[in-house]
Design a protein around this motif. Structure first.
Motif, short mmCIF file in Angstrom:
data_model
loop_
_atom_site.label_atom_id
_atom_site.label_comp_id
_atom_site.label_asym_id
_atom_site.label_seq_id
_atom_site.Cartn_x
_atom_site.Cartn_y
_atom_site.Cartn_z
N ASP A 406 5.61 -2.46 -5.62
CA ASP A 406 6.14 -2.46 -4.25
C ASP A 406 4.98 -2.58 -3.26
N ARG A 407 5.36 -2.78 -2.00
CA ARG A 407 4.34 -3.08 -0.98
C ARG A 407 3.46 -1.87 -0.66
N LEU A 408 4.01 -0.67 -0.74
CA LEU A 408 3.20 0.52 -0.46
C LEU A 408 2.06 0.66 -1.48
N THR A 409 2.37 0.42 -2.73
CA THR A 409 1.34 0.48 -3.76
C THR A 409 0.26 -0.57 -3.51
N VAL A 410 0.70 -1.76 -3.11
CA VAL A 410 -0.25 -2.84 -2.83
C VAL A 410 -1.17 -2.46 -1.67
N TRP A 456 3.93 -11.10 -2.53
CA TRP A 456 4.31 -10.20 -1.43
C TRP A 456 5.76 -10.39 -0.97
N ARG A 457 6.17 -11.60 -0.77
CA ARG A 457 7.50 -11.85 -0.18
C ARG A 457 8.62 -11.34 -1.08
N GLY A 458 8.37 -11.27 -2.35
CA GLY A 458 9.42 -10.82 -3.26
C GLY A 458 9.34 -9.34 -3.58
N LEU A 459 8.45 -8.61 -2.94
CA LEU A 459 8.29 -7.19 -3.26
C LEU A 459 9.11 -6.31 -2.33
N PRO A 460 9.75 -5.27 -2.88
CA PRO A 460 10.39 -4.28 -2.00
C PRO A 460 9.33 -3.40 -1.35
N THR A 461 9.70 -2.76 -0.26
CA THR A 461 8.75 -1.88 0.41
C THR A 461 8.42 -0.66 -0.43
N ASN A 462 9.44 -0.06 -1.02
CA ASN A 462 9.25 1.18 -1.78
C ASN A 462 10.28 1.24 -2.89
N ARG A 463 9.83 1.17 -4.13
CA ARG A 463 10.78 1.19 -5.23
C ARG A 463 10.63 2.44 -6.09
N ALA A 464 9.96 3.47 -5.56
CA ALA A 464 9.78 4.71 -6.32
C ALA A 464 11.10 5.44 -6.49
N ALA A 465 11.22 6.19 -7.58
CA ALA A 465 12.42 6.99 -7.83
C ALA A 465 12.58 8.07 -6.77
N VAL A 466 11.44 8.59 -6.29
CA VAL A 466 11.46 9.57 -5.19
C VAL A 466 10.68 8.94 -4.04
N VAL A 471 5.55 7.44 -0.23
CA VAL A 471 5.06 7.37 1.15
C VAL A 471 3.88 8.33 1.35
N VAL A 472 4.05 9.57 0.87
CA VAL A 472 2.99 10.57 1.04
C VAL A 472 1.72 10.14 0.32
N VAL A 473 1.86 9.67 -0.92
CA VAL A 473 0.70 9.25 -1.70
C VAL A 473 -0.01 8.07 -1.03
N SER A 477 -3.75 8.13 0.54
CA SER A 477 -4.75 7.21 0.03
C SER A 477 -5.40 6.42 1.15
N LEU A 478 -4.60 5.94 2.09
CA LEU A 478 -5.14 5.18 3.22
C LEU A 478 -6.01 6.06 4.12
N VAL A 479 -5.57 7.30 4.33
CA VAL A 479 -6.38 8.23 5.13
C VAL A 479 -7.71 8.50 4.45
N ALA A 480 -7.67 8.72 3.13
CA ALA A 480 -8.90 8.97 2.39
C ALA A 480 -9.85 7.78 2.48
N ALA A 481 -9.31 6.57 2.35
CA ALA A 481 -10.16 5.39 2.47
C ALA A 481 -10.79 5.29 3.86
#
Length: 490
Positions: A406-410, A456-466, A471-473, A477-481
């Motif tokens: 999903d896009r968040l992981t990317v 990218w165009r074919g990816l969902p924004t968030n496909r996590a089970a929770v 979103v939190v992870v 990660s972005l804040v840490a970077a």
């Protein structure tokens, strides 16, 4: 070849070629020479390996004559080092503090056996019982650094990682507070090098005289010796004109170490080979104010004794009285043979140590003069360079091949694919690893980025089970970077 693979390959090749142009380059001593040509040739012969140096200013005192020379470049723009180029001298200026104690003792203002509390009554902790002589000879039992708080550790860590100034903001009150906070340890009476102890001694002498430490040094030492090019910079805006630019071994420009509280420990002082040659010549001859600070009084190890600030080390049949210095981007050495009167000054504008050069110029055989020791083991510096350079791109390539993505992981993986190669370039030891290998990092990151952009165009924004956890992870990660980027490059 499938289209995504071809796109990734092209992107990787382009980024790799760009990376070759931007590869880290270890400083190297150039052929530029100023001043005395004979001394310059001798100094080059004393440099075992020019890699890791950028510029050197050298002075040699022999038979009462002073010769000076400049080698290489004072900055990354290629301006030549001259004998009068100012360098940051770091702990070489600790000899000022030791000589100041001797000078003030000669004048009857203090006695070496006086306690810190008697001379600086503002200090009310256990350290008030140590003597001025113990502080001047690193025998006070005080720690090397004041690392008694989380803030102090963070400041030191950030400076080491980001080539910053670990003494920024540490004024006289902070030195006094550090003296109050630390009791002399079990090592009191034995030599244990202490920047804190030197800072405390200098501030105590300044308090007794009713002057700031730099003003007291100017009055008692620099002015009588005519050292007009030796100055103290309390902040980066006060650096002397035409000064050399300090650089780490990986080519990164280092912040100058400026400040007020630790001035007597070597922070903020700049000088030239010409000026320090006057100091060395007068100290060797015994005519400098407080020259008896050079006299060895206490044992350090089986070959070395210490006076007030000055060390004396035996090399075979020779005894060399000396001090060195090292800051974030500079290295320095002054020394002399009291028997022959021969003396030397070597100043460098990288963090590669210059002591072996000075010792060889003083006639110490190369096998006894040694070689500059790396700040980190070679394997550690090389490991940091290679691991950080490639880990971000490899991780992004792995993410790009996941079936479920999903896009968040990317976003998270993409951010680190940029940050990690930058860290590898900034923190790695590129004297141990060829600089062109760094181009592999951007190539891998670009190839991974091309693959995720293709999907990218074919990816969902968030496909996590929770979903909220993803979103939190991702945000964390972005804040840490971002934090790592600010700390290292900010």
């Amino acid at each position: 070849m499938r289209k995504p693979t071809a796109v990734a390959l092209v992107a990787g090749i382009i980024a790799g070629l760009a990376g070759l142009a931007a590869q880290p380059r270890e400083p190297r001593l150039t052929a530029s020479t100023t001043g005395d040509a004979g001394l310059a040739a001798s100094a080059r012969a004393a440099v075992a390996d020019p890699d890791g140096y950028r510029g050197l200013a050298v002075a040699l005192i022999d038979d009462g004559q002073v010769r000076t020379a400049g080698l290489g470049d004072r900055d990354r723009d290629g301006a030549p080092v001259e004998p009068g180029t100012p360098f940051e001298i770091g702990s070489v200026s600790k000899v000022f503090t030791g000589m100041l104690l001797s000078r003030r003792a000669e004048a009857g203002a203090v006695r070496p056996e006086d306690t810190l509390g008697a001379v600086w009554p503002a200090v009310d902790g256990p350290a008030r019982e140590v003597t001025l002589a113990e502080l001047a000879s690193h025998r006070s039992g005080l720690p090397r650094l004041d690392l008694g708080s989380v803030g102090a550790w963070v400041r030191m860590l950030r400076a080491n990682v980001a080539a910053g100034n670990p003494y920024a903001g540490l004024d006289t009150d902070r030195v006094r507070a550090a003296a109050d906070a630390h009791a002399p340890g079990d090592g009191r009476g034995s030599v244990g090098y202490s920047n804190l102890g030197s800072a405390v001694l200098g501030q105590a002498l300044a308090a007794e005289a009713g002057l700031g430490f730099p003003a007291l040094v100017d009055r008692e030492l620099l002015t009588p010796l005519g050292l007009t090019a030796t100055v103290h910079a309390a902040d980066p805006g006060a650096l002397p004109a035409g000064h050399a630019q300090g650089t780490r071994g990986n080519g990164r420009v280092a912040d100058p170490w400026t400040g007020t509280g630790y001035a007597s420990a070597g922070i903020g002082y700049w000088s030239t080979a010409e000026d320090l040659a006057r100091l060395v010549a007068a100290t060797a001859a015994g005519t400098a104010p407080g020259a008896d600070a050079r006299d060895p009084r206490f044992d350090d190890d089986e070959r070395t004794r210490i006076g007030y600030g000055w060390f004396t080390t035996r090399y075979g049949d020779q005894e060399i009285t000396w001090h060195n210095g090292a800051t974030g981007g500079f290295s320095s050495y002054v020394g002399f043979d009291r028997v022959t009167g021969r003396g030397v000054v070597v100043l460098g504008n990288t963090d590669k140590r210059v002591e072996p050069i000075g010792l060889r110029l003083l006639g110490v055989p190369p096998d006894q003069a040694g070689s500059p020791a790396p700040a980190l083991p070679v394997w550690a510096g090389a490991g940091v360079a290679l691991l950080f350079t490639v880990i971000g791109g490899l991780s992004l390539l792995g993410v790009a091949h996941r079936p479920a993505l999903d896009r968040l992981t990317v976003l998270s993986a993409g951010a680190w694919a940029v940050v990690y190669p930058a860290l590898g370039r900034a923190l790695g030891d590129w004297s141990a690893v060829p600089g062109w290998l760094w181009a592999v990092g951007p190539a891998l990151s670009a190839a991974g980025a091309a693959l995720v952009v293709y999907r990218w165009r074919g990816l969902p924004t968030n496909r996590a089970a929770v979903p909220w956890r993803r979103v939190v992870v991702t945000v964390a990660s972005l804040v840490a970077a971002a934090v790592v980027t600010v700390v290292v490059f900010g």
